[in-house]
Write a protein that holds these residues in place. Structure first.
Motif, mmCIF file in Angstrom:
data_model
loop_
_atom_site.group_PDB
_atom_site.id
_atom_site.type_symbol
_atom_site.label_atom_id
_atom_site.label_comp_id
_atom_site.label_asym_id
_atom_site.label_seq_id
_atom_site.Cartn_x
_atom_site.Cartn_y
_atom_site.Cartn_z
ATOM 1 N N PRO A 28 0.834 -1.201 0.000
ATOM 2 C CA PRO A 28 0.000 0.000 0.000
ATOM 3 C C PRO A 28 0.873 1.256 0.000
ATOM 4 O O PRO A 28 2.046 1.227 0.353
ATOM 5 N N ASP A 29 0.268 2.352 -0.386
ATOM 6 C CA ASP A 29 0.961 3.630 -0.386
ATOM 7 C C ASP A 29 0.783 4.272 0.983
ATOM 8 O O ASP A 29 -0.238 4.886 1.260
ATOM 9 N N TRP A 30 1.782 4.127 1.837
ATOM 10 C CA TRP A 30 1.726 4.637 3.199
ATOM 11 C C TRP A 30 2.165 6.095 3.275
ATOM 12 O O TRP A 30 2.098 6.707 4.335
ATOM 13 N N THR A 42 -1.585 8.499 10.949
ATOM 14 C CA THR A 42 -2.714 9.395 11.138
ATOM 15 C C THR A 42 -4.004 8.642 10.815
ATOM 16 O O THR A 42 -3.981 7.446 10.509
ATOM 17 N N LEU A 43 -5.119 9.338 10.854
ATOM 18 C CA LEU A 43 -6.405 8.710 10.531
ATOM 19 C C LEU A 43 -6.486 8.287 9.067
ATOM 20 O O LEU A 43 -7.319 7.458 8.711
ATOM 21 N N ASN A 44 -5.637 8.836 8.214
ATOM 22 C CA ASN A 44 -5.639 8.445 6.808
ATOM 23 C C ASN A 44 -5.146 7.018 6.606
ATOM 24 O O ASN A 44 -5.272 6.467 5.518
ATOM 25 N N CYS A 45 -4.560 6.405 7.632
ATOM 26 C CA CYS A 45 -4.094 5.013 7.544
ATOM 27 C C CYS A 45 -5.228 4.005 7.737
ATOM 28 O O CYS A 45 -5.057 2.829 7.417
ATOM 29 N N ILE A 46 -6.347 4.433 8.266
ATOM 30 C CA ILE A 46 -7.446 3.509 8.560
ATOM 31 C C ILE A 46 -7.923 2.760 7.308
ATOM 32 O O ILE A 46 -8.107 1.541 7.369
ATOM 33 N N PRO A 47 -8.119 3.423 6.149
ATOM 34 C CA PRO A 47 -8.544 2.651 4.969
ATOM 35 C C PRO A 47 -7.540 1.596 4.545
ATOM 36 O O PRO A 47 -7.928 0.495 4.139
ATOM 37 N N ILE A 48 -6.263 1.882 4.664
ATOM 38 C CA ILE A 48 -5.243 0.912 4.272
ATOM 39 C C ILE A 48 -5.260 -0.278 5.219
ATOM 40 O O ILE A 48 -5.214 -1.434 4.790
ATOM 41 N N ILE A 49 -5.349 -0.019 6.509
ATOM 42 C CA ILE A 49 -5.368 -1.095 7.497
ATOM 43 C C ILE A 49 -6.640 -1.931 7.332
ATOM 44 O O ILE A 49 -6.601 -3.161 7.363
#
Length: 136
Positions: A28-30, A42-49
């Protein structure tokens, strides 16, 4: 036989954790979800996780269903004509096939909705995956 199953299931799980797949090779693009010098999530990591959890859950459930199909076949062959053992093997096979059908149907429903509504963004989980771009 039960001891072998209790050893085999965790061994298969560990095998899939260690087995490299294409999604893990691409990764994924972290870069958009971490910030600062210490790379704090940050909260932007939630979709990736969430996407990673769903992918692993689907892989594990599909593998488990296929394992149970093979296991029920072995139980059927080893039943020796005992009707109770045959009935148990048939029930295991039936539930495993129903599980696979549910997994495939979930993909088909999402893809059908995406195709009918022309909204490809519903295939991706994210905070802004369906935002419309506003052109001046």
């Amino acid at each position: 036989m039960k001891k072998k199953i209790h050893i085999l299931i965790p061994a298969l799980f560990l095998l899939y954790l260690l087995y490299p797949t294409q999604t893990h090779a691409i990764g994924p693009d972290w870069t958009n979800c971490v910030e600062g010098a210490k790379q704090v999530a940050t909260l932007n990591c939630i979709p990736i996780i969430f996407n990673n959890i769903v992918n692993w859950a689907l892989i594990l459930s599909g593998t488990t269903a296929l394992f149970l199909i093979v296991y029920s076949g072995l139980r059927y062959v080893r039943s020796g004509g005992d009707q109770e053992k045959i009935k148990g093997a048939r029930e295991t096979l039936m539930y495993a096939v129903i599980g696979l059908i549910i997994i495939f149907t979930s993909f088909a429903i999402i893809n059908l909705i995406s195709y009918v509504t022309k909204a490809d963004c519903i295939k991706k989980f994210g905070f802004d995956s369906c935002k419309q771009s506003t052109a001046p």
